[in-house]
Design an enzyme around this catalytic site. Structure first.
Site, PDB file in Angstrom:
ATOM      1  N   HIS A 172     -10.318  -3.579  -4.574  1.00  0.00           N
ATOM      2  CA  HIS A 172      -9.068  -4.190  -5.018  1.00  0.00           C
ATOM      3  C   HIS A 172      -8.192  -4.430  -3.795  1.00  0.00           C
ATOM      4  O   HIS A 172      -8.012  -3.541  -2.967  1.00  0.00           O
ATOM      5  CB  HIS A 172      -8.317  -3.287  -5.999  1.00  0.00           C
ATOM      6  CG  HIS A 172      -7.015  -3.883  -6.422  1.00  0.00           C
ATOM      7  ND1 HIS A 172      -6.913  -4.792  -7.444  1.00  0.00           N
ATOM      8  CD2 HIS A 172      -5.766  -3.749  -5.905  1.00  0.00           C
ATOM      9  CE1 HIS A 172      -5.660  -5.190  -7.549  1.00  0.00           C
ATOM     10  NE2 HIS A 172      -4.938  -4.570  -6.640  1.00  0.00           N
TER      11      HIS A 172
ATOM     12  N   ASP B 269      -0.429  -1.600 -19.632  1.00  0.00           N
ATOM     13  CA  ASP B 269      -0.046  -2.154 -18.333  1.00  0.00           C
ATOM     14  C   ASP B 269       0.320  -3.623 -18.457  1.00  0.00           C
ATOM     15  O   ASP B 269       1.279  -4.089 -17.840  1.00  0.00           O
ATOM     16  CB  ASP B 269      -1.175  -1.984 -17.312  1.00  0.00           C
ATOM     17  CG  ASP B 269      -0.790  -2.658 -16.008  1.00  0.00           C
ATOM     18  OD1 ASP B 269       0.187  -2.210 -15.391  1.00  0.00           O
ATOM     19  OD2 ASP B 269      -1.417  -3.667 -15.634  1.00  0.00           O
TER      20      ASP B 269
ATOM     21  N   ARG C  53       8.355  -5.452 -16.225  1.00  0.00           N
ATOM     22  CA  ARG C  53       8.820  -5.129 -14.855  1.00  0.00           C
ATOM     23  C   ARG C  53       9.116  -6.405 -14.073  1.00  0.00           C
ATOM     24  O   ARG C  53      10.052  -6.465 -13.285  1.00  0.00           O
ATOM     25  CB  ARG C  53       7.757  -4.304 -14.130  1.00  0.00           C
ATOM     26  CG  ARG C  53       7.665  -2.871 -14.644  1.00  0.00           C
ATOM     27  CD  ARG C  53       6.402  -2.194 -14.148  1.00  0.00           C
ATOM     28  NE  ARG C  53       6.290  -2.224 -12.701  1.00  0.00           N
ATOM     29  CZ  ARG C  53       5.130  -2.306 -12.038  1.00  0.00           C
ATOM     30  NH1 ARG C  53       3.986  -2.354 -12.691  1.00  0.00           N
ATOM     31  NH2 ARG C  53       5.121  -2.332 -10.722  1.00  0.00           N
TER      32      ARG C  53
HETATM   33  N1  URA Z   1      -0.523  -5.600  -9.125  1.00  0.00           N
HETATM   34  C1  URA Z   1      -0.683  -4.922 -10.278  1.00  0.00           C
HETATM   35  O1  URA Z   1      -1.718  -5.005 -10.926  1.00  0.00           O
HETATM   36  N2  URA Z   1       0.342  -4.149 -10.699  1.00  0.00           N
HETATM   37  C2  URA Z   1       1.489  -4.004 -10.029  1.00  0.00           C
HETATM   38  O2  URA Z   1       2.352  -3.269 -10.458  1.00  0.00           O
HETATM   39  C3  URA Z   1       1.647  -4.728  -8.831  1.00  0.00           C
HETATM   40  C4  URA Z   1       0.614  -5.522  -8.401  1.00  0.00           C
END
Ligand code: URA
Length: 430
Positions: free
Chosen positions: A85, A164, A171
């Protein structure tokens, strides 16, 4: 024990307390169910941004986000799995040569990738420049491609860490992206739910990166390594430079072309250096320390995997890549040594040319972007081509040129010898 409620959880974090495991499990689950409202979660996200979370809280928060959705399972594969990643940067096409390279060396690479938003490009947008290539695969298709070719790069399904997905969107519009505990748990929840056995993180620092300072990048790297290790995933991070773009291209089709050059045994030195370093880390973490990725690049086996991987997802590896209708050359402003070619400025220019999107539903131009003819440390001659801008829509040139003004390009005319070029890898965090 009484059930937590949103206001007491927000107050606890506002006042600097560590959240209990029960509070974390409840608030993440209740948010996904709609019992905790967006305004309550945004207050909590801001309290976390301001007051932080400790290691135990971050581990529990990550676990709660993983538990909100599906976990993938590759244990039926006869090969060890390894994934990478990157926190994102300009010209970061490394996944394209890396996934088939690591597959050619004997590990399976299940790579769930994203699209670009803002000035950093997304791996799926890059691969979609290849005629016919498909990003959306079902779980069974993903496993089939992985079995047949050893590597798959595709979009994450809706079921992976839905907490998420919902929290990240919130966010994004509440000024709470820039929190290391929230970024680390966001990235790692998706990677752990994806079910990889080994994970290598490329954490970038510099003007084109999320983390502008090395200290912040280091903290993000060690937080993510801790989360991975705590969850049984062999995790290591490389801290890498993003003050200038990676390689000589930024833009979807242009980056595919450069990736194919790397797979053919050529390509820019920094892209080759980082691809090989990440491949070695992935193979080591997957329990294959004797594999030789440099040989797999040189002997054509990585290229062979690439062709199979692209074809397995409907793409034609022999089809010509799209070419922009218009180009515009930017000359070097002076004779001397190029001392700055700013990553952020090049990213904004590529984005304005049509390589990126402003809203997530916008289309991207496959052929748009910036081609660089020199890197910092190279000698340049006034009036000779320094950059070539590519776009299908020439009315975009003025905006792109404006992004490249000021301190974005600096040529040192003092006659001093160029300093040795800094390698792209700054440190390793394990
Ligand atoms: N990439 C993500 O997947 N999450 C974050 O909070 C910031 C960058």
């Amino acid at each position: 024990m009484h059930t937590p409620d949103a206001i007491s959880v927000i107050r606890a974090k506002r006042d600097g307390a560590a959240l209990t495991p029960e509070q974390i499990d409840w608030v993440v689950d209740a948010y996904v169910r709609g019992e905790v409202a967006d305004e309550q979660m945004s207050a909590l996200a801001m309290a976390i941004l301001l007051n932080g979370m400790d290691r135990a809280e971050i581990a529990r928060w990550t676990a709660a986000m993983i538990a909100s959705g599906d976990r993938m399972d590759f244990s039926s594969l006869p090969l060890p799995t390894a994934d990478k990643h990157s926190t994102g940067g300009i010209g970061d096409k490394i996944t394209l040569p890396l996934a088939p390279l690591v597959a050619a060396c004997g590990a399976a690479v299940p790579q769930l990738s994203g699209r670009g938003l803002g000035h950093t490009g997304g791996t799926l947008d890059k691969l979609e420049a290849i005629p016919g290539w498909r990003a959306r695969l079902s779980g069974e298709e993903m496993l089939r491609v992985l079995r047949e070719t050893g590597a798959v790069i595709c979009a994450a399904g809706e079921g992976l860490a839905p907490a998420d997905r919902k929290l990240y969107a919130l966010r994004d519009v509440t000024g709470t992206v820039e929190s290391i505990p929230l970024i680390a748990s966001s990235i790692m929840s998706k990677k752990i739910a994806e079910g990889t056995g080994a994970l290598v993180l490329d954490v970038k620092t510099g003007s084109g990166a999320f983390m502008k300072t090395e200290a912040d990048a280091r903290e993000l790297a060690s937080t993510m390594v801790e989360i991975g290790t705590d969850n049984g995933v062999r995790t290591v991070a490389l801290l890498t430079d993003m003050s200038t773009p990676l390689g000589l291209t930024a833009g979807n089709g242009l980056e595919v072309r450069e990736s194919v050059e790397v797979l053919a045994g050529g390509g820019p030195a920094d892209v080759v250096e980082l691809t090989l370093a990440l491949a070695r880390e992935m193979l080591d973490a997957a329990g294959l320390p004797d594999a030789d990725p440099a040989r797999a690049l040189a002997d054509g086996s990585a290229m062979d995997r690439w062709r199979r991987m692209i074809a397995a997802q409907g793409g034609d590896p022999d089809a010509p890549l799209p070419v922009a209708r218009e180009t515009h050359t930017v000359p070097a402003p002076a004779t001397g040594v190029l001392s700055v070619l700013d990553a952020y400025a090049v990213g904004i220019a590529a984005w304005r040319l049509g390589a990126g999107r402003a809203r997530k539903e916008d289309p991207v131009q496959a052929a748009a972007g910036v081609e660089m003819h020199a890197k910092p440390g190279d000698r340049v001659v006034a009036g000779e081509p320094l950059l070539t801008l590519h776009t299908d829509t020439p009315e975009r040139f003025p905006g792109a040129l404006a992004a490249l003004e000021g301190d974005a390009v600096v040529v040192d005319t003092s006659g001093a010898e160029p300093a040795a070029r800094r390698g792209v890898i700054i440190d390793r965090v394990a």
